[in-house]
Design a protein around this motif. Structure first.
Motif, mmCIF file in Angstrom:
data_model
loop_
_atom_site.group_PDB
_atom_site.id
_atom_site.type_symbol
_atom_site.label_atom_id
_atom_site.label_comp_id
_atom_site.label_asym_id
_atom_site.label_seq_id
_atom_site.Cartn_x
_atom_site.Cartn_y
_atom_site.Cartn_z
ATOM 1 N N GLU A 1 37.515 125.648 108.492
ATOM 2 C CA GLU A 1 36.301 124.424 108.080
ATOM 3 C C GLU A 1 35.246 125.434 107.500
ATOM 4 O O GLU A 1 34.391 124.717 106.657
ATOM 5 N N ASN A 2 34.860 126.691 107.410
ATOM 6 C CA ASN A 2 33.935 127.411 106.929
ATOM 7 C C ASN A 2 34.027 127.393 105.532
ATOM 8 O O ASN A 2 33.187 127.483 104.677
ATOM 9 N N GLN A 3 35.313 127.607 105.005
ATOM 10 C CA GLN A 3 35.591 127.832 103.528
ATOM 11 C C GLN A 3 35.429 126.300 102.721
ATOM 12 O O GLN A 3 34.906 126.059 101.853
ATOM 13 N N TYR A 4 35.721 125.121 103.329
ATOM 14 C CA TYR A 4 35.702 123.965 102.993
ATOM 15 C C TYR A 4 34.778 122.774 103.544
ATOM 16 O O TYR A 4 35.328 122.101 104.428
ATOM 17 N N ARG A 5 33.666 123.091 103.277
ATOM 18 C CA ARG A 5 32.645 122.292 104.102
ATOM 19 C C ARG A 5 31.816 121.270 103.163
ATOM 20 O O ARG A 5 31.201 121.804 102.474
ATOM 21 N N ILE A 6 32.041 120.058 103.110
ATOM 22 C CA ILE A 6 31.601 119.130 102.402
ATOM 23 C C ILE A 6 30.604 117.913 103.157
ATOM 24 O O ILE A 6 31.155 117.504 104.124
ATOM 25 N N GLN A 7 29.360 117.847 102.942
ATOM 26 C CA GLN A 7 28.517 117.215 103.731
ATOM 27 C C GLN A 7 27.831 115.899 102.798
ATOM 28 O O GLN A 7 27.660 116.303 101.639
ATOM 29 N N VAL A 8 28.237 114.635 103.268
ATOM 30 C CA VAL A 8 28.076 113.625 102.469
ATOM 31 C C VAL A 8 26.879 112.871 103.311
ATOM 32 O O VAL A 8 27.213 112.493 104.448
ATOM 33 N N SER A 9 25.765 112.223 102.442
ATOM 34 C CA SER A 9 24.931 111.469 102.982
ATOM 35 C C SER A 9 24.723 110.293 102.226
ATOM 36 O O SER A 9 24.911 110.655 100.931
ATOM 37 N N VAL A 10 23.933 109.254 102.706
ATOM 38 C CA VAL A 10 24.084 108.068 101.961
ATOM 39 C C VAL A 10 22.696 107.317 102.291
ATOM 40 O O VAL A 10 22.408 107.328 103.759
ATOM 41 N N GLU A 11 22.017 106.784 101.350
ATOM 42 C CA GLU A 11 21.068 105.696 101.450
ATOM 43 C C GLU A 11 21.232 104.510 100.697
ATOM 44 O O GLU A 11 22.198 104.349 99.830
ATOM 45 N N ILE B 1 24.544 108.273 96.930
ATOM 46 C CA ILE B 1 25.235 109.283 97.577
ATOM 47 C C ILE B 1 24.855 110.660 97.327
ATOM 48 O O ILE B 1 24.691 110.925 96.273
ATOM 49 N N ARG B 2 24.810 111.412 98.131
ATOM 50 C CA ARG B 2 24.387 113.053 98.031
ATOM 51 C C ARG B 2 25.715 113.836 98.508
ATOM 52 O O ARG B 2 25.829 113.505 99.772
ATOM 53 N N GLU C 1 24.837 120.621 95.188
ATOM 54 C CA GLU C 1 25.215 119.168 95.298
ATOM 55 C C GLU C 1 25.184 118.421 94.031
ATOM 56 O O GLU C 1 24.942 118.666 93.066
ATOM 57 N N TYR C 2 25.825 117.233 94.419
ATOM 58 C CA TYR C 2 26.024 116.255 93.496
ATOM 59 C C TYR C 2 25.625 114.860 94.012
ATOM 60 O O TYR C 2 26.040 114.568 95.055
ATOM 61 N N GLN C 3 24.845 114.220 93.060
ATOM 62 C CA GLN C 3 24.559 112.842 93.335
ATOM 63 C C GLN C 3 24.727 111.590 92.393
ATOM 64 O O GLN C 3 24.902 112.033 91.412
ATOM 65 N N TYR C 4 25.098 110.555 93.078
ATOM 66 C CA TYR C 4 25.498 109.476 92.238
ATOM 67 C C TYR C 4 25.018 108.137 92.997
ATOM 68 O O TYR C 4 25.103 108.180 94.220
ATOM 69 N N SER C 5 24.981 107.194 92.112
ATOM 70 C CA SER C 5 24.684 105.681 92.868
ATOM 71 C C SER C 5 25.662 104.993 92.371
ATOM 72 O O SER C 5 26.183 104.911 91.196
ATOM 73 N N GLU D 1 40.121 116.838 102.701
ATOM 74 C CA GLU D 1 39.459 115.474 102.674
ATOM 75 C C GLU D 1 38.050 115.766 103.039
ATOM 76 O O GLU D 1 37.853 116.607 104.039
ATOM 77 N N ALA D 2 36.956 115.028 102.530
ATOM 78 C CA ALA D 2 35.560 115.309 102.966
ATOM 79 C C ALA D 2 35.270 113.813 103.401
ATOM 80 O O ALA D 2 35.598 112.790 102.776
ATOM 81 N N ASP D 3 35.164 113.604 104.757
ATOM 82 C CA ASP D 3 34.655 112.226 105.210
ATOM 83 C C ASP D 3 33.368 111.788 104.679
ATOM 84 O O ASP D 3 32.429 112.684 104.759
ATOM 85 N N ILE D 4 33.326 110.474 104.555
ATOM 86 C CA ILE D 4 31.946 109.692 104.119
ATOM 87 C C ILE D 4 31.648 108.860 105.579
ATOM 88 O O ILE D 4 32.554 108.210 105.861
ATOM 89 N N PRO D 5 30.821 109.295 105.947
ATOM 90 C CA PRO D 5 30.396 108.691 107.296
ATOM 91 C C PRO D 5 30.159 107.262 107.440
ATOM 92 O O PRO D 5 29.626 106.761 106.085
ATOM 93 N N ALA D 6 30.491 106.442 108.356
ATOM 94 C CA ALA D 6 30.203 104.968 108.074
ATOM 95 C C ALA D 6 28.767 104.876 107.910
ATOM 96 O O ALA D 6 27.879 105.288 108.528
#
Length: 129
Positions: A6-16, A37-38, A83-87, A114-119
């Motif tokens: 998990e330290n090598q492959y950590r993707i954080q997804v945040s949403v507005e 999305i960020r 980071e990468y952002q898109y709408s 897999e990188a989870d996208i939180p609900a």
């Protein structure tokens, strides 16, 4: 897929999210939302976003799934610390719904993960108390 460090492959997804009243048509049960999305790479190596999987549920528990390559026509590579952002957007038949999902990522060492996208909730401002 193999077990991953998990330290090598950590993707954080945040949403507005935002409700797009000017594109919605409540009389015809069409509510339009944008989501921003960020995606942050908090891991140790560059990872490329290959595919997306969304689960979209409206206020009456109707669910649909969306699968596709990349996001907004791109398969971005995200370096550690970057980071990468898109709408994008979603159309619901109710004024409230939820979305969640995942991105399939390919690390520079060839590992897929897999990188989870939180609900998150899509809601007309007056719909939730």
């Amino acid at each position: 897929m193999t077990a991953v460090d998990e330290n090598q492959y950590r993707i954080q997804v945040s949403v507005e999210t935002e409700y797009l009243a000017d594109q919605s048509d409540e009389e015809n049960h069409r509510w339009v939302f944008a989501y921003h999305i960020r995606i942050r790479n908090r891991g140790d190596m560059t990872a490329r976003l290959l595919t997306r999987h969304w689960v979209i549920t409206d206020g009456e528990e109707r669910t649909r799934e969306v699968h596709g390559e990349g996001v907004v026509g791109e398969q971005p590579s995200i370096a550690p610390g970057q980071e990468y952002q898109y709408s994008s957007g979603a159309v619901l038949e109710t004024e409230v719904g939820t979305m969640h999902g995942s991105y399939q990522m390919l690390a520079e060492d060839g590992t897929c993960f897999e990188a989870d996208i939180p609900a998150f909730t899509l809601a007309v401002p007056r719909a939730l108390h």
